[in-house]
Every structure is written in structure tokens, then in C-alpha cells.
Scaffold this motif. Structure first.
Motif: not given
Length: 122
Positions: A44-46, A55-58, A101-107, A112-116
Motif C-alpha cells: 500500500f505504501w508503494k 504515506p503516513k503512519e499506518t 502502528v507502522l511508520q513508513p521509512p524515510k528511505d 520498520v518497527p511495529l508499535q503494538v
């Protein structure tokens, strides 16, 4: 064609998507996935990147398995197999459903860590 429409149509083309609703003016989109899908968050980010947006936080609700490897805890989503290091609450090892929540990486290549935020056993 509007940006929101292009992203919505792109989401619908991701294998396993049942429906998608996008509102880029709100900066928000929702995709409902079919059972047993193999779609990953990165798919989805692609689509978002490919349509000239960022993309923003997912927020995800996903089934999978919590496992420990080399002193680090990971969540492996079912059935696509994507693995994310766990941050925040750590569910017990084994099968769980997590909300997080997953934050899309800048690069676009960083881990990408999962913030549970919450979890429940399966």
C-alpha cells in the motif's frame, strides 16, 4: 482523475483487497482485506509513493506470531510473512491478533518497527 481516486484504484489492484476508501484531503485511507490475503503494508505504501504522495503512519489489525530471536522480539504477520521488530507492549510468544502502528521509512529500505498498542491471544 483525482489523486484520491488514483490511490483508491491502486489499492484495489493490490491482490487480496476487498474494498478501499481514500480521502487524501483528510490524509486517510482504509483498505479491507479478504481472508487469507497476502497483501503487506509495504504494498500500500508503494501505491501511495507511486502516485506522488507520502504515506503516513499506518494503523493495522493483524493476525500473526510473536517470536524471539537473538534477544529481540518480532511479529510475523500471517499470511504474507512480513516481520516487524516489536516496540511498545510485547505480547507473549505465540499466535496473537495485534493492533498497532507502522511508520513508513524515510528511505523506503529501513527496518520498520511495529508499535503494538494492544493484543489478544488467538
Amino acid at each position: 482523475m483525482t489523486c484520491a481516486h488514483a490511490v483508491s484504484e491502486g489499492f484495489k489492484k493490490v491482490e487480496g483487497v476487498e474494498s478501499a476508501e481514500i480521502g487524501l484531503t483528510r490524509g486517510h485511507g482504509t483498505a479491507k482485506l479478504k481472508a487469507g490475503n497476502r497483501a503487506g503494508v509495504e504494498d500500500f505504501w508503494k501505491v501511495v509513493w507511486g502516485n506522488g504522495n507520502k504515506p503516513k503512519e499506518t494503523r493495522v489489525v493483524a493476525n500473526g506470531e510473536v517470536m524471539e530471536r537473538s534477544g529481540r522480539w518480532y511479529f510475523q504477520m500471517t499470511p504474507d510473512g512480513a516481520e516487524y521488530p516489536i516496540e511498545g507492549q510485547r505480547p507473549p510468544a505465540g499466535r496473537v491478533e495485534v493492533t498497532g502502528v507502522l511508520q513508513p521509512p524515510k528511505d523506503k529500505k529501513s527496518v520498520v518497527p511495529l508499535q503494538v498498542e494492544s493484543w489478544k491471544p488467538m
